[in-house]
Design a protein around this motif. Structure first.
Motif, PDB file in Angstrom:
ATOM      1  N   ILE A 116     -16.036 -33.195  10.846  1.00 34.73           N
ATOM      2  CA  ILE A 116     -15.112 -32.985  11.905  1.00 34.73           C
ATOM      3  C   ILE A 116     -15.245 -31.951  12.715  1.00 34.73           C
ATOM      4  CG2 ILE A 116     -12.615 -33.316  12.262  1.00 34.73           C
ATOM      5  CD1 ILE A 116     -12.595 -35.618   9.883  1.00 34.73           C
ATOM      6  N   ALA A 117     -14.974 -30.833  11.758  1.00 38.74           N
ATOM      7  CA  ALA A 117     -14.509 -28.605  12.446  1.00 38.74           C
ATOM      8  C   ALA A 117     -16.384 -29.062  13.216  1.00 38.74           C
ATOM      9  CB  ALA A 117     -14.841 -28.312  10.867  1.00 38.74           C
ATOM     10  N   VAL A 118     -17.823 -29.110  12.369  1.00 36.71           N
ATOM     11  CA  VAL A 118     -18.332 -28.712  13.329  1.00 36.71           C
ATOM     12  C   VAL A 118     -18.708 -29.667  14.672  1.00 36.71           C
ATOM     13  CG1 VAL A 118     -20.612 -28.947  12.820  1.00 36.71           C
ATOM     14  CG2 VAL A 118     -19.498 -28.469  10.847  1.00 36.71           C
ATOM     15  N   VAL A 119     -18.368 -30.457  14.184  1.00 33.16           N
ATOM     16  CA  VAL A 119     -18.426 -31.133  15.631  1.00 33.16           C
ATOM     17  C   VAL A 119     -17.049 -30.999  16.415  1.00 33.16           C
ATOM     18  CG1 VAL A 119     -18.176 -34.326  16.878  1.00 33.16           C
ATOM     19  CG2 VAL A 119     -18.779 -33.651  14.809  1.00 33.16           C
ATOM     20  N   THR A 120     -15.678 -30.700  16.219  1.00 30.92           N
ATOM     21  CA  THR A 120     -15.011 -30.303  16.920  1.00 30.92           C
ATOM     22  C   THR A 120     -15.482 -29.259  17.325  1.00 30.92           C
ATOM     23  OG1 THR A 120     -13.579 -31.360  16.249  1.00 30.92           O
ATOM     24  CG2 THR A 120     -13.234 -29.484  17.377  1.00 30.92           C
ATOM     25  N   PRO A 150     -23.282 -23.635  12.752  1.00 28.03           N
ATOM     26  CA  PRO A 150     -24.672 -23.973  12.181  1.00 28.03           C
ATOM     27  C   PRO A 150     -23.554 -23.271  10.345  1.00 28.03           C
ATOM     28  CG  PRO A 150     -24.746 -22.002  13.668  1.00 28.03           C
ATOM     29  CD  PRO A 150     -23.527 -23.034  13.989  1.00 28.03           C
ATOM     30  N   ILE A 151     -23.102 -22.570  10.440  1.00 28.79           N
ATOM     31  CA  ILE A 151     -22.722 -22.390   9.160  1.00 28.79           C
ATOM     32  C   ILE A 151     -22.019 -23.166   7.781  1.00 28.79           C
ATOM     33  CG2 ILE A 151     -21.343 -20.048   7.841  1.00 28.79           C
ATOM     34  CD1 ILE A 151     -22.259 -17.829   9.422  1.00 28.79           C
ATOM     35  N   LEU A 152     -20.580 -23.511   8.957  1.00 29.60           N
ATOM     36  CA  LEU A 152     -20.532 -24.765   8.323  1.00 29.60           C
ATOM     37  C   LEU A 152     -21.431 -25.740   8.358  1.00 29.60           C
ATOM     38  CD1 LEU A 152     -16.942 -25.073  10.184  1.00 29.60           C
ATOM     39  CD2 LEU A 152     -16.786 -24.198   7.749  1.00 29.60           C
ATOM     40  N   GLY A 153     -21.880 -26.048   8.993  1.00 34.71           N
ATOM     41  CA  GLY A 153     -23.543 -27.217   9.265  1.00 34.71           C
ATOM     42  C   GLY A 153     -23.943 -26.721   7.039  1.00 34.71           C
ATOM     43  N   LEU A 154     -24.787 -25.581   6.935  1.00 32.83           N
ATOM     44  CA  LEU A 154     -25.045 -25.145   6.074  1.00 32.83           C
ATOM     45  C   LEU A 154     -24.096 -25.380   4.628  1.00 32.83           C
ATOM     46  CD1 LEU A 154     -26.681 -21.437   7.061  1.00 32.83           C
ATOM     47  CD2 LEU A 154     -27.847 -23.898   6.327  1.00 32.83           C
ATOM     48  N   VAL A 155     -22.756 -25.283   4.892  1.00 39.38           N
ATOM     49  CA  VAL A 155     -21.349 -25.837   3.647  1.00 39.38           C
ATOM     50  C   VAL A 155     -21.787 -26.674   3.153  1.00 39.38           C
ATOM     51  CG1 VAL A 155     -19.560 -25.810   2.961  1.00 39.38           C
ATOM     52  CG2 VAL A 155     -20.261 -23.246   3.853  1.00 39.38           C
ATOM     53  N   ASN A 156     -21.925 -27.666   4.413  1.00 41.75           N
ATOM     54  CA  ASN A 156     -21.579 -29.061   3.833  1.00 41.75           C
ATOM     55  C   ASN A 156     -23.173 -29.696   3.614  1.00 41.75           C
ATOM     56  OD1 ASN A 156     -20.439 -31.468   3.989  1.00 41.75           O
ATOM     57  ND2 ASN A 156     -20.980 -31.532   6.751  1.00 41.75           N
ATOM     58  N   THR A 157     -24.337 -28.828   4.106  1.00 39.89           N
ATOM     59  CA  THR A 157     -25.586 -29.080   3.407  1.00 39.89           C
ATOM     60  C   THR A 157     -25.635 -29.021   1.761  1.00 39.89           C
ATOM     61  OG1 THR A 157     -27.095 -28.421   5.609  1.00 39.89           O
ATOM     62  CG2 THR A 157     -28.246 -28.515   3.073  1.00 39.89           C
ATOM     63  N   VAL A 158     -25.111 -27.983   1.112  1.00 44.05           N
ATOM     64  CA  VAL A 158     -24.510 -27.672  -0.012  1.00 44.05           C
ATOM     65  C   VAL A 158     -24.155 -29.280  -0.482  1.00 44.05           C
ATOM     66  CG1 VAL A 158     -23.418 -26.368  -1.918  1.00 44.05           C
ATOM     67  CG2 VAL A 158     -25.254 -25.310   0.256  1.00 44.05           C
ATOM     68  N   ALA A 205     -32.178 -28.368   7.992  1.00 44.24           N
ATOM     69  CA  ALA A 205     -32.818 -28.096   9.607  1.00 44.24           C
ATOM     70  C   ALA A 205     -31.796 -28.224  10.461  1.00 44.24           C
ATOM     71  CB  ALA A 205     -34.173 -29.628   9.602  1.00 44.24           C
ATOM     72  N   SER A 206     -31.371 -28.522  11.379  1.00 38.79           N
ATOM     73  CA  SER A 206     -30.194 -28.936  12.255  1.00 38.79           C
ATOM     74  C   SER A 206     -29.463 -27.248  12.371  1.00 38.79           C
ATOM     75  CB  SER A 206     -29.533 -29.812  13.005  1.00 38.79           C
ATOM     76  OG  SER A 206     -28.737 -29.608  11.373  1.00 38.79           O
ATOM     77  N   SER A 207     -29.038 -27.283  11.292  1.00 42.07           N
ATOM     78  CA  SER A 207     -28.060 -25.968  10.943  1.00 42.07           C
ATOM     79  C   SER A 207     -28.901 -24.096  10.938  1.00 42.07           C
ATOM     80  CB  SER A 207     -27.357 -25.949   9.580  1.00 42.07           C
ATOM     81  OG  SER A 207     -26.398 -26.943   9.678  1.00 42.07           O
ATOM     82  N   VAL A 208     -30.528 -24.713  10.455  1.00 44.45           N
ATOM     83  CA  VAL A 208     -31.190 -22.938  10.935  1.00 44.45           C
ATOM     84  C   VAL A 208     -31.918 -23.056  11.884  1.00 44.45           C
ATOM     85  CG1 VAL A 208     -33.574 -22.643   9.858  1.00 44.45           C
ATOM     86  CG2 VAL A 208     -31.506 -23.528   7.442  1.00 44.45           C
ATOM     87  N   MET A 237     -26.533 -34.713  14.565  1.00 46.47           N
ATOM     88  CA  MET A 237     -27.157 -34.868  13.078  1.00 46.47           C
ATOM     89  C   MET A 237     -25.604 -34.839  12.363  1.00 46.47           C
ATOM     90  SD  MET A 237     -30.093 -35.379  12.238  1.00 46.47           S
ATOM     91  CE  MET A 237     -30.151 -35.851  13.866  1.00 46.47           C
ATOM     92  N   ALA A 238     -25.333 -33.441  12.771  1.00 45.53           N
ATOM     93  CA  ALA A 238     -23.171 -33.407  12.489  1.00 45.53           C
ATOM     94  C   ALA A 238     -22.142 -34.510  13.372  1.00 45.53           C
ATOM     95  CB  ALA A 238     -22.355 -32.188  13.011  1.00 45.53           C
ATOM     96  N   THR A 239     -22.644 -34.631  14.112  1.00 45.62           N
ATOM     97  CA  THR A 239     -22.165 -36.523  14.613  1.00 45.62           C
ATOM     98  C   THR A 239     -22.887 -37.351  13.755  1.00 45.62           C
ATOM     99  OG1 THR A 239     -21.559 -35.649  17.159  1.00 45.62           O
ATOM    100  CG2 THR A 239     -21.314 -38.259  16.461  1.00 45.62           C
ATOM    101  N   THR A 240     -23.486 -37.831  13.040  1.00 48.26           N
ATOM    102  CA  THR A 240     -24.264 -38.948  12.760  1.00 48.26           C
ATOM    103  C   THR A 240     -23.789 -38.888  11.470  1.00 48.26           C
ATOM    104  OG1 THR A 240     -25.653 -39.047  14.003  1.00 48.26           O
ATOM    105  CG2 THR A 240     -26.414 -40.207  12.081  1.00 48.26           C
TER     106      THR A 240
END
Length: 159
Positions: A43-47, A135-143, A114-117, A70-73
């Motif tokens: 939600i934070a990334v999409v916002t 993208p940093i929050l995207g990497l956290v979500n990736t983990v 991939a999308s965050s990088v 990708m974040a929305t999906t």
């Protein structure tokens, strides 16, 4: 011929209203907490991405759109999965034993990575300090998705 039988008991606590049964015990489990954090970070990334898209009238680029999609999906997918586990007494324990969670979390982790990088590489040269959070929050979500995929792999029972 003798054989051994294993019986597993699962204790769930519920909040029972007239029409909706909530499996509140699922939120207290590690997979439940992981899904909740994945949803909140999603939600934070999409916002953040939506604010960026709203503020900028020019073409944003493929990396921005890819990360936004990708974040929305996976935010929507995780919401549906979390809601299914929360509103059913059996789904939380049953779906973890299927291949669905393993595939879903693995695909989510790979595509969010991939999308965050890609977005981080695009933003490394510019002055987008506040926008770097997406993208940093995207990497956290990736983990978190990799951890969920690992747990799903451990609990998967091939039938």
């Amino acid at each position: 011929m003798s054989h051994s039988v294993t019986i597993t008991r699962t204790t769930t606590s519920t909040t029972n209203t007239s029409y909706i049964v909530l499996n509140t015990g699922y939120i207290k489990t590690f997979p439940g907490i992981l899904k909740l954090f994945q949803l909140l970070i999603g939600i934070a990334v999409v916002t953040l991405m939506a604010i960026r898209f709203h503020d900028s009238p020019y073409y944003r680029g493929e990396q921005d759109l890819f990360h936004f999609l990708m974040a929305t999906t996976f935010m929507i997918g995780t919401f549906c999965l979390f809601l299914a586990c929360l509103t059913s007494l059996s789904t939380g324990g049953l779906i973890a034993k299927t291949i669905y969670e393993l595939i879903y979390h693995s695909v989510a982790a790979i595509l969010l990575l991939a999308s965050s990088v890609c977005l981080l590489i695009k933003l490394r040269d510019g002055r987008n300090d506040s926008y770097m959070a997406a993208p940093i929050l995207g990497l956290v979500n990736t983990v978190l998705y990799f951890i969920s995929a690992f747990l799903a792999h451990r609990s998967y029972r091939g039938i």
